[in-house]
Scaffold this motif. Structure first.
Motif, short mmCIF file in Angstrom:
data_model
loop_
_atom_site.label_atom_id
_atom_site.label_comp_id
_atom_site.label_asym_id
_atom_site.label_seq_id
_atom_site.Cartn_x
_atom_site.Cartn_y
_atom_site.Cartn_z
N VAL A 236 0.84 -1.20 0.00
CA VAL A 236 0.00 0.00 0.00
C VAL A 236 0.87 1.25 0.00
CG1 VAL A 236 -1.74 1.29 1.29
CG2 VAL A 236 -1.89 -1.21 1.12
N LEU A 237 1.91 1.26 0.81
CA LEU A 237 2.80 2.42 0.89
C LEU A 237 3.48 2.68 -0.45
CD1 LEU A 237 4.45 4.57 2.43
CD2 LEU A 237 6.05 2.73 3.04
N HIS A 238 3.99 1.64 -1.07
CA HIS A 238 4.77 1.83 -2.30
C HIS A 238 3.87 2.10 -3.51
CE1 HIS A 238 8.83 0.73 -0.83
NE2 HIS A 238 8.15 0.04 0.07
N GLU A 239 2.76 1.39 -3.63
CA GLU A 239 1.93 1.53 -4.82
C GLU A 239 1.03 2.76 -4.77
OE1 GLU A 239 -0.21 -2.07 -5.35
OE2 GLU A 239 1.57 -3.32 -5.58
N ARG A 240 0.55 3.12 -3.58
CA ARG A 240 -0.39 4.22 -3.48
C ARG A 240 0.29 5.57 -3.26
NH1 ARG A 240 -5.61 4.63 0.66
NH2 ARG A 240 -6.38 6.62 -0.13
N TYR A 241 1.45 5.56 -2.63
CA TYR A 241 2.07 6.83 -2.26
C TYR A 241 3.45 7.02 -2.88
CZ TYR A 241 -1.69 7.16 1.16
OH TYR A 241 -2.91 7.23 1.76
N LEU A 242 4.39 6.14 -2.60
CA LEU A 242 5.76 6.37 -3.02
C LEU A 242 5.92 6.35 -4.54
CD1 LEU A 242 7.75 4.37 -0.31
CD2 LEU A 242 7.26 6.83 -0.41
N ARG A 243 5.34 5.35 -5.18
CA ARG A 243 5.50 5.26 -6.62
C ARG A 243 4.86 6.43 -7.36
NH1 ARG A 243 4.39 -0.62 -8.20
NH2 ARG A 243 6.08 -0.80 -6.66
N PRO A 244 3.61 6.83 -7.04
CA PRO A 244 3.05 8.02 -7.73
C PRO A 244 3.81 9.30 -7.44
CG PRO A 244 1.30 6.70 -6.74
CD PRO A 244 2.58 6.16 -6.22
N LEU A 245 4.49 9.38 -6.28
CA LEU A 245 5.23 10.58 -5.92
C LEU A 245 6.73 10.43 -6.20
CD1 LEU A 245 3.50 11.46 -2.53
CD2 LEU A 245 3.14 12.54 -4.76
N GLY A 247 8.40 11.47 -8.66
CA GLY A 247 8.97 12.71 -9.16
C GLY A 247 9.23 13.75 -8.09
N HIS A 248 8.78 13.50 -6.86
CA HIS A 248 8.98 14.44 -5.75
C HIS A 248 10.13 14.01 -4.85
CE1 HIS A 248 4.92 15.13 -7.17
NE2 HIS A 248 4.86 16.27 -6.51
N ARG A 276 16.71 -0.40 -2.22
CA ARG A 276 16.41 -1.15 -3.44
C ARG A 276 14.94 -0.98 -3.84
NH1 ARG A 276 13.87 -5.66 -4.43
NH2 ARG A 276 13.62 -6.08 -2.19
N LEU A 277 14.05 -1.04 -2.87
CA LEU A 277 12.63 -0.88 -3.17
C LEU A 277 12.33 0.54 -3.68
CD1 LEU A 277 11.06 -2.74 -0.12
CD2 LEU A 277 11.24 -3.56 -2.47
N LEU A 278 12.98 1.52 -3.08
CA LEU A 278 12.77 2.89 -3.54
C LEU A 278 13.28 3.08 -4.97
CD1 LEU A 278 13.76 4.89 -0.33
CD2 LEU A 278 11.47 4.39 -1.16
N ASP A 279 14.38 2.42 -5.28
CA ASP A 279 14.91 2.50 -6.64
C ASP A 279 13.94 1.85 -7.63
OD1 ASP A 279 17.26 3.09 -8.45
OD2 ASP A 279 17.02 0.94 -8.77
N GLU A 280 13.30 0.75 -7.24
CA GLU A 280 12.30 0.11 -8.10
C GLU A 280 11.07 0.98 -8.26
OE1 GLU A 280 11.48 -3.69 -6.43
OE2 GLU A 280 13.43 -4.55 -6.96
N ASP A 281 10.77 1.78 -7.26
CA ASP A 281 9.64 2.70 -7.35
C ASP A 281 9.93 3.89 -8.25
OD1 ASP A 281 8.12 1.15 -5.66
OD2 ASP A 281 8.74 2.23 -3.85
N GLY A 282 11.17 4.04 -8.67
CA GLY A 282 11.54 5.17 -9.50
C GLY A 282 11.94 6.40 -8.73
N ILE A 283 12.18 6.27 -7.44
CA ILE A 283 12.57 7.39 -6.60
C ILE A 283 14.09 7.53 -6.64
CG2 ILE A 283 12.57 8.33 -4.26
CD1 ILE A 283 9.97 6.92 -3.75
N ALA A 284 14.55 8.67 -7.10
CA ALA A 284 15.99 8.92 -7.13
C ALA A 284 16.49 9.13 -5.70
CB ALA A 284 16.29 10.14 -7.99
N LEU A 285 17.61 8.54 -5.39
CA LEU A 285 18.19 8.64 -4.06
C LEU A 285 19.29 9.68 -4.06
CD1 LEU A 285 18.40 4.83 -3.14
CD2 LEU A 285 16.53 6.44 -2.75
N GLY A 286 19.24 10.56 -3.08
CA GLY A 286 20.23 11.63 -3.00
C GLY A 286 21.54 11.16 -2.41
#
Length: 657
Positions: A236-245, A247-248, A276-286
């Motif tokens: 729920v966290l990754h599909e509903r919130y992290l992945r759609p966001l 670009g933020h 690793r999960l954040l990278d799969e979600d498309g979230i760039a890591l600083g």
């Protein structure tokens, strides 16, 4: 033990005032005496005196917040999005433009609020410890914590400085839920603009709690996502919130909490898996100084790692760029959602081949070829009448009088030809509409087809009127200069025949002296010379007759093409022009600035005089495309700022890849 009460300040915020509780086990009488003494020591007169002393100092240090100022590129992108929405309202439905409108509203609302403050929301799942982290950052137990779930029922705000009341009003946080952190003797100046919001659980069983979270996430400047070792991979966290966001990422913190529960180096392993999960979600890591989300691990209960988060927040707030980055990220998200309705699938527009085929179909429907042949035959007949022998013309007149009623034998033929011509026109309109709409996004393709269909409704009747009034050959074609000489020679041959015949007749009746040689020679010269003159004139008339027929066909073809251009191609070109304008605005929303190039991606003119040339090699084109590699080209002489009229539609060009 220390408790916190809220006191509203002069800016609309609230400050906690520590109140010392009485120790347990104290006698009621002793408590009453202490209360009386404290009331005497801090009576009404004393409180007023202290307030009068503190008020000037606070008024001198307080400065009203200044509105947020966006930089020039961001303002240009917002202006382009506003223009894009305005140009697209007649072609796209409200649901498609809803996100773009929301971004514009949020950008306008945030621009009028404090630039000195950064609103950061603390979000997380049930039991992740976000309220505990909220209290650890504030330095005082503001948000309730406990085993009861859900613990946080409504958003709670903590502001480190004055002037954040308007921001909190925008978030609809009431005054009773606004707090101030524990201020030490040397407060961190970097945290002066921080406004921290403790959100309810995003996976709460209460629907209103989830609604609070969803609403707040669209309004705050940044988000701290608090995850725990048990739920950090929650779908729920990754599909509903992290992945759609995704670009933020630049305004996102992801904190792995409760690391005190992990033995040994398990915290590092869990943190690596979280990355690793954040990278799969498309979230760039600083990482390594690159822009992206900040990922940390800590324990809000023991305080381990909280200082590192506080330092990161302090630096983040001190930059004062979170609000603008959030709006820019919202712009990127809106642009990605609008891509299917603005990005063409391939090169778009009408090719020269399609325009020529459209002109050919209209010329066939109006009978331009048959009209040219008829004009050529009319020219030859006129030449035959002028240069032919009188006896042959008399015979033709006799044949016409004898076979005249035959012309009514095929009364049904014009009806069939008219139906066939109408079908040809309708097919030509459909074909050119489909050709112009090919590659366009669905809304614009439908608009182009509709414009083509509307223009084709009266086109067959207009072509019929054109064929009757302007395109038919003249009854008396123009005569070349040698015709009078040929007529004179033919008249001479006829005169020789008449003179020779009269001379012979006079010899027969005895009026003239007998001499057969002279009249016979005259008659033979006239009889042979007349057909020879007619044959020579017929041969000489072939070229002019052919040119006359071709000229008649060309005129009718051009007239039919002009009628088709006015009724069909001009409306189609207007729709393509509108699409080109919104496409250019969409490129500006993406941050791509048009540049003058060699025009390798530009199309030639959509309309013009038939047939139209030009490949658009001299046009201006965008030097860059969006993520799909799609660029936009514009014809030479067209500028974005000007609204081209239909007179300039003839110079329209659009392009795809």
């Amino acid at each position: 033990m220390t408790a916190v009460t809220a006191v509203t300040d002069h800016t609309g915020g609230q400050e906690p005032v520590p109140v010392t509780e009485s120790p347990q086990g104290a006698e009621p009488a002793e408590q009453a005496v202490e209360s009386e003494e404290s009331a005497w020591d801090d009576g009404l007169i004393a409180r007023r005196f202290v307030a009068e002393e503190e008020r000037p100092a606070r008024e001198e240090t307080y400065q009203p917040p200044r509105g947020l100022v966006y930089d020039a590129p961001l303002r240009a992108r917002l202006d382009a999005l506003r223009e894009l929405v305005g140009l697209s309202r007649t072609r796209l439905d409200g649901a498609t433009l809803a996100e773009a409108g929301r971004v514009l509203d949020q950008a306008a609302a945030r621009r009028g609020l404090s630039e000195r403050h950064t609103v950061v929301a603390v979000a997380g799942a049930t039991g992740s410890g976000k309220s505990t982290l909220f209290n650890a950052l504030a330095g005082v137990p503001i948000s309730d914590t406990g085993v009861r779930r859900p613990t946080t029922a409504a958003p709670l705000a903590c502001s480190w400085s004055d002037g954040a009341a308007s921001l909190l009003d925008r978030l609809n946080i009431p005054g009773r839920l606004r707090r101030r952190p524990l201020q030490g003797p040397d407060p961190d100046p970097r945290m002066a603009g921080l406004v921290l919001i403790d959100l309810p659980d995003h996976d709460s069983a209460a629907v209103e709690h989830r609604e609070h979270v969803d609403r707040m996430l669209t309004l705050v400047d940044a988000v701290i996502w608090v995850v725990d070792p048990e739920k950090y991979a929650d779908a729920v966290l990754h599909e509903r919130y992290l992945r759609p966001l995704a670009g933020h990422a630049e305004v996102t913190f992801v904190v792995l909490n409760q690391t005190d529960r992990l033995p040994g180096d398990s915290a590092d392993l869990v943190l690596d898996d979280l990355r690793r999960l954040l990278d799969e979600d498309g979230i760039a890591l600083g990482e390594h100084g690159e822009p992206g989300a900040t990922v940390l691990s800590l324990s809000a209960l023991t305080g381990e790692g909280v200082g590192e988060l506080r330092d990161a927040l302090g630096q983040f707030v001190a930059e004062k760029g979170a609000a603008a980055r959030r709006i820019a990220a919202d712009l990127d998200t809106a642009a990605r959602q609008l891509k299917p309705v603005y990005a063409p699938g391939r090169r778009v527009g009408l090719s020269e081949r399609a325009r020529e085929e459209f002109a050919d179909r209209l010329s066939e429907a109006v009978g331009a070829g048959a009209a040219g042949e008829a004009a050529e035959r009319a020219w030859r007949r006129s030449a035959g009448k002028a240069c032919g022998t009188p006896w042959l013309r008399l015979w033709r007149w006799y044949e016409a009088q004898r076979t005249g009623p035959v012309s009514v034998q095929a009364d049904s033929a014009p009806v069939d030809e008219e139906a066939t011509a109408r079908q040809r026109v309708e097919q030509a309109v459909r074909t050119v509409g489909d050709e112009a709409a090919a590659g366009l996004p669905a809304p614009w393709a439908q608009a182009v087809r509709d414009a083509s269909a509307r223009g084709g409704e009266g086109l067959p009747e207009a072509l019929d009127e054109l064929a009757v009034s302007a395109a038919l050959p003249a009854r008396r074609p123009p005569r070349p200069g040698w015709w009078p000489m040929a007529v004179l020679v033919q008249a001479t041959m006829t005169l020789l025949q008449v003179v020779g015949g009269l001379w012979l007749f006079g010899q027969v009746v005895g009026v003239a002296e007998p001499n057969l040689t002279a009249p016979v020679l005259l008659m033979v010269a006239g009889i042979v010379g007349g057909p020879l003159v007619e044959w020579a004139c017929r041969m000489a008339a072939r070229g002019p007759a052919r040119r006359y027929g071709q000229d008649a066909e060309r005129k009718l073809r051009e007239a039919a093409a002009a009628c088709g251009r006015q009724r069909v191609l001009d409306p189609v070109a207007a729709e393509l022009l509108r699409y080109r304008e919104v496409r250019e605005q969409y490129m500006r929303v993406l941050g791509v600035v048009p540049s003058v190039g060699s025009g390798s991606g530009a199309l030639g003119p959509v309309t013009g005089s038939f047939p139209v040339g030009g490949s658009g090699s001299s046009g201006d084109s965008f030097g860059a495309g969006d993520s799909s590699g799609v660029g936009v080209g514009v014809g030479a002489g067209d500028s974005l700022g000007a609204r081209a009229s239909l007179g300039r539609v003839t110079e329209l060009s659009t392009t795809g890849r």
